[in-house]
Motif scaffolding. Structure first.
Motif, PDB file in Angstrom:
ATOM      1  N   ALA A  18       3.622  -7.633  -2.791  1.00 32.98           N
ATOM      2  CA  ALA A  18       4.526  -6.821  -2.044  1.00 32.98           C
ATOM      3  C   ALA A  18       3.513  -6.545  -0.667  1.00 32.98           C
ATOM      4  O   ALA A  18       4.291  -6.374   0.552  1.00 32.98           O
ATOM      5  N   GLU A  40      -8.023  -4.729  -3.017  1.00 31.91           N
ATOM      6  CA  GLU A  40      -9.309  -4.544  -3.863  1.00 31.91           C
ATOM      7  C   GLU A  40      -9.944  -5.933  -4.161  1.00 31.91           C
ATOM      8  O   GLU A  40     -11.183  -6.262  -4.444  1.00 31.91           O
ATOM      9  N   GLU A  41      -9.012  -6.936  -4.538  1.00 29.86           N
ATOM     10  CA  GLU A  41      -9.345  -8.309  -5.040  1.00 29.86           C
ATOM     11  C   GLU A  41     -10.045  -9.005  -3.765  1.00 29.86           C
ATOM     12  O   GLU A  41      -9.853  -8.795  -2.756  1.00 29.86           O
ATOM     13  N   ARG A  48       1.381 -14.402  -8.175  1.00 34.13           N
ATOM     14  CA  ARG A  48       0.901 -13.995  -9.679  1.00 34.13           C
ATOM     15  C   ARG A  48       1.878 -15.085 -10.659  1.00 34.13           C
ATOM     16  O   ARG A  48       1.268 -15.616 -11.700  1.00 34.13           O
ATOM     17  N   LYS A  53       1.656 -20.377 -15.529  1.00 31.22           N
ATOM     18  CA  LYS A  53       2.784 -21.449 -15.645  1.00 31.22           C
ATOM     19  C   LYS A  53       2.018 -22.574 -15.111  1.00 31.22           C
ATOM     20  O   LYS A  53       0.885 -23.025 -15.617  1.00 31.22           O
ATOM     21  N   ALA A  86      -8.858   1.478  -1.837  1.00 28.41           N
ATOM     22  CA  ALA A  86      -8.654   2.867  -1.140  1.00 28.41           C
ATOM     23  C   ALA A  86      -8.623   4.016  -2.236  1.00 28.41           C
ATOM     24  O   ALA A  86      -8.476   3.825  -3.256  1.00 28.41           O
ATOM     25  N   ARG A 134      -3.464 -10.740 -15.275  1.00 28.34           N
ATOM     26  CA  ARG A 134      -2.839 -10.245 -14.074  1.00 28.34           C
ATOM     27  C   ARG A 134      -3.465 -10.845 -12.722  1.00 28.34           C
ATOM     28  O   ARG A 134      -2.805 -11.188 -12.044  1.00 28.34           O
ATOM     29  N   ASP A 282       5.472  -3.267  -7.858  1.00 32.09           N
ATOM     30  CA  ASP A 282       5.376  -3.074  -9.408  1.00 32.09           C
ATOM     31  C   ASP A 282       5.102  -1.360  -9.480  1.00 32.09           C
ATOM     32  O   ASP A 282       5.320  -0.825 -10.587  1.00 32.09           O
ATOM     33  N   SER A 299       8.809  -7.431 -10.584  1.00 35.06           N
ATOM     34  CA  SER A 299       9.321  -8.957 -10.242  1.00 35.06           C
ATOM     35  C   SER A 299       8.988  -9.204  -8.707  1.00 35.06           C
ATOM     36  O   SER A 299       9.114  -8.286  -7.936  1.00 35.06           O
ATOM     37  N   VAL A 300       8.638 -10.365  -8.494  1.00 31.52           N
ATOM     38  CA  VAL A 300       8.696 -10.901  -7.141  1.00 31.52           C
ATOM     39  C   VAL A 300       9.733 -10.452  -6.280  1.00 31.52           C
ATOM     40  O   VAL A 300       9.711 -10.028  -5.219  1.00 31.52           O
ATOM     41  N   TRP A 328      12.639 -14.990 -12.902  1.00 28.71           N
ATOM     42  CA  TRP A 328      12.581 -16.268 -13.694  1.00 28.71           C
ATOM     43  C   TRP A 328      11.385 -16.227 -14.521  1.00 28.71           C
ATOM     44  O   TRP A 328      10.375 -15.633 -14.491  1.00 28.71           O
TER      45      TRP A 328
HETATM   46  C1  LIG Z   1       0.985 -13.823 -15.042  1.00 25.03           C
HETATM   47  C2  LIG Z   1       2.109 -13.365 -14.479  1.00 25.03           C
HETATM   48  C3  LIG Z   1       3.324 -14.025 -14.369  1.00 25.03           C
HETATM   49  C4  LIG Z   1       4.295 -13.561 -13.298  1.00 25.03           C
HETATM   50  N1  LIG Z   1       5.623 -14.314 -13.465  1.00 25.03           N
HETATM   51  C5  LIG Z   1       6.638 -13.876 -12.669  1.00 25.03           C
HETATM   52  C6  LIG Z   1       7.700 -14.566 -12.521  1.00 25.03           C
HETATM   53  O1  LIG Z   1       8.105 -15.615 -13.066  1.00 25.03           O
HETATM   54  N2  LIG Z   1       8.735 -14.192 -11.563  1.00 25.03           N
HETATM   55  C7  LIG Z   1       8.627 -12.659 -11.120  1.00 25.03           C
HETATM   56  O2  LIG Z   1       9.770 -12.401 -10.330  1.00 25.03           O
HETATM   57  N3  LIG Z   1       7.593 -11.992 -11.044  1.00 25.03           N
HETATM   58  C8  LIG Z   1       6.402 -12.262 -11.995  1.00 25.03           C
HETATM   59  N4  LIG Z   1       5.359 -11.599 -12.429  1.00 25.03           N
HETATM   60  C9  LIG Z   1       5.345 -10.304 -11.742  1.00 25.03           C
HETATM   61  C10 LIG Z   1       4.792 -10.423 -10.232  1.00 25.03           C
HETATM   62  O3  LIG Z   1       3.920 -11.145 -10.040  1.00 25.03           O
HETATM   63  C11 LIG Z   1       4.666  -8.830  -9.852  1.00 25.03           C
HETATM   64  O4  LIG Z   1       5.893  -8.334  -9.755  1.00 25.03           O
HETATM   65  C12 LIG Z   1       4.300  -8.866  -8.330  1.00 25.03           C
HETATM   66  O5  LIG Z   1       3.015  -9.467  -8.031  1.00 25.03           O
HETATM   67  C13 LIG Z   1       4.294  -7.453  -7.813  1.00 25.03           C
HETATM   68  O6  LIG Z   1       3.839  -7.184  -6.464  1.00 25.03           O
HETATM   69  P1  LIG Z   1       2.856  -6.115  -6.258  1.00 25.03           P
HETATM   70  O7  LIG Z   1       2.283  -6.059  -4.735  1.00 25.03           O
HETATM   71  O8  LIG Z   1       3.640  -4.710  -6.290  1.00 25.03           O
HETATM   72  O9  LIG Z   1       1.528  -6.060  -7.278  1.00 25.03           O
HETATM   73  P2  LIG Z   1       0.410  -7.236  -6.997  1.00 25.03           P
HETATM   74  O10 LIG Z   1       0.826  -8.543  -6.809  1.00 25.03           O
HETATM   75  O11 LIG Z   1      -0.331  -6.717  -8.545  1.00 25.03           O
HETATM   76  O12 LIG Z   1      -0.576  -6.397  -6.004  1.00 25.03           O
HETATM   77  C14 LIG Z   1      -1.260  -5.410  -6.060  1.00 25.03           C
HETATM   78  C15 LIG Z   1      -2.475  -5.279  -5.396  1.00 25.03           C
HETATM   79  O13 LIG Z   1      -3.059  -3.908  -5.034  1.00 25.03           O
HETATM   80  C16 LIG Z   1      -4.533  -3.890  -5.252  1.00 25.03           C
HETATM   81  N5  LIG Z   1      -4.859  -2.614  -5.406  1.00 25.03           N
HETATM   82  C17 LIG Z   1      -4.545  -1.736  -6.384  1.00 25.03           C
HETATM   83  N6  LIG Z   1      -4.958  -0.608  -6.028  1.00 25.03           N
HETATM   84  C18 LIG Z   1      -5.452  -0.627  -4.789  1.00 25.03           C
HETATM   85  C19 LIG Z   1      -6.515   0.515  -4.183  1.00 25.03           C
HETATM   86  N7  LIG Z   1      -6.418   1.642  -4.255  1.00 25.03           N
HETATM   87  N8  LIG Z   1      -6.877  -0.095  -3.076  1.00 25.03           N
HETATM   88  C20 LIG Z   1      -6.924  -1.415  -2.530  1.00 25.03           C
HETATM   89  N9  LIG Z   1      -6.069  -2.171  -3.364  1.00 25.03           N
HETATM   90  C21 LIG Z   1      -5.614  -1.944  -4.354  1.00 25.03           C
HETATM   91  C22 LIG Z   1      -4.675  -4.715  -6.469  1.00 25.03           C
HETATM   92  O14 LIG Z   1      -5.849  -5.157  -6.942  1.00 25.03           O
HETATM   93  C23 LIG Z   1      -3.713  -6.097  -6.347  1.00 25.03           C
HETATM   94  O15 LIG Z   1      -4.328  -6.791  -5.730  1.00 25.03           O
HETATM   95  C24 LIG Z   1       4.262 -12.222 -13.027  1.00 25.03           C
HETATM   96  C25 LIG Z   1       3.230 -11.552 -13.193  1.00 25.03           C
HETATM   97  C26 LIG Z   1       2.015 -12.022 -13.697  1.00 25.03           C
HETATM   98  C27 LIG Z   1       0.771 -11.330 -13.861  1.00 25.03           C
END
Ligand SMILES: Cc1cc2nc3c(=O)[nH]c(=O)nc-3n(C[C@H](O)[C@H](O)[C@H](O)COP(=O)(O)OP(=O)(O)OC[C@H]3O[C@@H](n4cnc5c(N)ncnc54)[C@H](O)[C@@H]3O)c2cc1C
Lengths: 418, 102
Positions: A18, A40-41, A48, A53, A86, A134, A282, A299-300, A328
């Motif tokens: 996101a 953080e990473e 992801r 997969k 943060a 994750r 998420d 989800s993405v 998916w």
């Molecule tokens: C194995 C796996 C398979 C998946 N398969 C699918 C799929 O097939 N289709 C689909 O639609 N979705 C899938 N998903 C879900 C999808 O990856 C997530 O919905 C998506 O990554 C959400 O994005 P996000 O940015 O909200 O969270 P994330 O991608 O998790 O990113 C959040 C980031 O914020 C960082 N963070 C957290 N707190 C802090 C802080 N205080 N300071 C700095 N950084 C911080 C974390 O370290 C992380 O890097 C899958 C997820 C996983 C784990």
């Protein structure tokens, strides 16, 4: 919108799917002010989905994981602060504090902190060889143990657990899936889909233990060697993958006093209870206008949609039209595409037949489609999305008749109530 | 390096250098070509990397597979030369490939 965009400052916390997407979206919408993306990473924003997969199976290289090439951010004038967490928000002073003591002032703050895997509250959960999935770091650990003959116990029969089971079999490992409910995907899919995946995985050598509670993980010399079930049985294993869902990383928001309800509460502009702070992905609980409720989607497509909402609000554009949620999952040669949510559905209709490996389950509420689960059935998925968005009743006889093309089903549904 | 030229819906023109073996979608996303969002990241699940292939390139690019064709049936602004760019592999033969983003 007050002030020109060149002097407003955006800080994004969380450089995941996101966070990476909203940074790029802001630039695409012409936002010219400074953008800082704090993560953080150790990696620039990456995807992801392949971690369970194609990447896990070794069919996609690590370079394909990145959302955009690593040099994109500098080129787009986006400051990437990786390996930085943060730790606190100062809402009054509009500033974010990082773990290294630095402070970033903002005009708009976007929280994109994602979610983290739930842990198992049982003895032995901290043993070596107990893994979650994750991040790239998690996935590296899992990939390192998967080898022919390895006995992998997977706790949780959800999408991640099943995808890992498929990938593990591909790599020659043994896989046993242990699920508390009496069927797979119990919380998210219809019984027909659960049955299809149970059969598919069983035929490829995956073992299932359903309706089973986990009491403890047992180990020798600090290394996990078994999963003790509440019925007294022990599943011997060399490694355990825990896939029992995720919980939102909303502690930072909670500590700052933003409204949270297992997830940061946002509106359709992705705005939190503080108008200067947005939250996406998420970690959020968002409105679902098509369903008249709020939900935490993981989800993405949801991360991307909310990124668009926040970027539009920050750049003074009208809020984008709400999208139909979708998702998916790839397991073996089966592509599952899901649209909508089966909320309050009162009827499930199957089009095609599961035995052929190509079918779709339509969930209806008062005669209108609210969700579709499509296995190797892209027309049903795409048409299902249109039907869900229209909220119009569908001709049930046509819907289950594979002789009637989905285009026609959509056209007659539109005509019925036009 | 293979050169790919995208004409975008806003009238823009983007020339992108792509690595052989990558997909055309990956090259477009890397360069930030507007209109190619590639929501599913190349899993052939969403139809958000839809392009029209310039007629002269059709033969070299080839026709879509069944799953891709089915997704395209329901995409917006489909035409006879529609493809999902995540399913087109970059190769030396495609140097100069011209595509438009609907
Ligand atoms: C194995 C796996 C398979 C998946 N398969 C699918 C799929 O097939 N289709 C689909 O639609 N979705 C899938 N998903 C879900 C999808 O990856 C997530 O919905 C998506 O990554 C959400 O994005 P996000 O940015 O909200 O969270 P994330 O991608 O998790 O990113 C959040 C980031 O914020 C960082 N963070 C957290 N707190 C802090 C802080 N205080 N300071 C700095 N950084 C911080 C974390 O370290 C992380 O890097 C899958 C997820 C996983 C784990």
């Amino acid at each position: 919108m007050s002030g020109s965009s060149t002097d407003r400052r955006v800080v994004i916390v969380g450089a995941g799917h996101a966070g990476g997407a909203v940074a790029a979206q802001l630039r695409q919408f012409g936002f010219a002010g400074p953008i800082t993306l704090v993560g953080e990473e150790a990696y620039p924003p990456y995807q992801r989905p392949p971690l369970s997969k194609a990447w896990l199976k070794g069919e996609a290289g690590s370079e394909t994981l990145l959302l955009r090439p690593a040099d994109y951010y500098a080129g787009a004038g986006i400051e990437l602060r990786l390996g930085a967490t943060a730790t606190a928000l100062d809402r009054e002073g509009r500033a974010v504090q990082l773990s290294d003591g630095s402070v970033y002032p903002y005009d708009s703050l976007i929280l994109a902190c994602g979610a983290r895997p739930r842990t198992l509250p049982v003895p032995g959960a901290g043993l070596d060889g107990v893994l979650a999935l994750r991040s790239i770091a998690d996935a590296d650990r899992l990939k390192a143990v998967l080898r022919p003959g390895l006995r992998l116990a997977i706790i949780g029969g959800g999408y991640i657990g099943l995808e890992v089971a498929a990938s593990a079999r591909h790599l020659g490992a043994e896989a046993t899936v242990i699920e508390r409910e009496s069927r797979l995907l119990a919380r998210v899919a219809c019984p027909e889909l659960s049955a299809f995946y149970a059969d598919t995985h069983t035929a490829r050598g995956v073992r299932f233990v359903l309706g089973a509670g986990v009491e403890a993980l047992t180990g020798t010399a600090g290394q996990v060697c078994g999963v003790a079930l509440s019925d007294g049985n022990v599943i011997a294993c060399d490694a355990v993958l825990v896939g029992v869902g995720a919980q939102p990383n909303d502690e930072l928001a909670q500590a700052a006093g933003l409204a949270c309800d297992s997830g940061v509460v946002v509106d359709l502009e992705a705005r939190t209870s503080d108008p200067a702070i947005f939250a996406i992905g998420d970690m959020t609980r968002r409105p679902l206008p098509l369903y008249g409720c709020t939900w935490r989607l993981e989800s993405v497509p949801n991360a991307l949609e909310q990124g668009k909402q926040a970027a539009a609000a920050i750049t003074g554009r009208p809020a984008p039209a709400p999208e139909v949620p979708w998702f998916w999952s790839d397991q073996y040669e089966f592509k599952l595409q899901i649209a909508g949510l089966p909320i309050a559905a009162d009827q499930v209709l199957i089009r095609g037949n599961a035995g052929s490996g190509r079918f779709a389950a339509f969930h209806l509420r008062s005669g209108a489609v609210v969700a579709v689960e499509a296995v190797n059935a892209p027309q049903e998925f795409m048409a299902g999305k249109l039907l869900i968005a229209s909220q119009k009743p569908v001709d049930v006889a046509q819907l289950v008749d594979t002789g009637v093309p989905m285009k026609e089903v959509v056209a007659s549904s539109a005509a019925v109530c036009a | 390096m293979t050169r790919i030229v995208f004409a975008t819906a806003d009238g823009g023109r983007h020339e992108v250098e792509a690595d052989a073996g990558a997909s055309v979608m990956e090259a477009a996303v890397g360069a930030g070509v507007p209109g190619i969002t590639a929501d599913c990241g190349g899993a052939c699940s969403c139809a958000t990397c839809h392009v029209h292939v310039d007629a002269q390139w059709l033969e070299r690019v080839g026709a879509p597979e069944e799953h891709e064709a089915a997704l395209l049936e329901f995409a917006d602004n489909v035409g006879p030369f529609s493809r999902l760019s995540c399913q087109i592999q970059v190769s030396d033969e495609l140097d100069g490939l011209a595509l438009s983003v609907p």
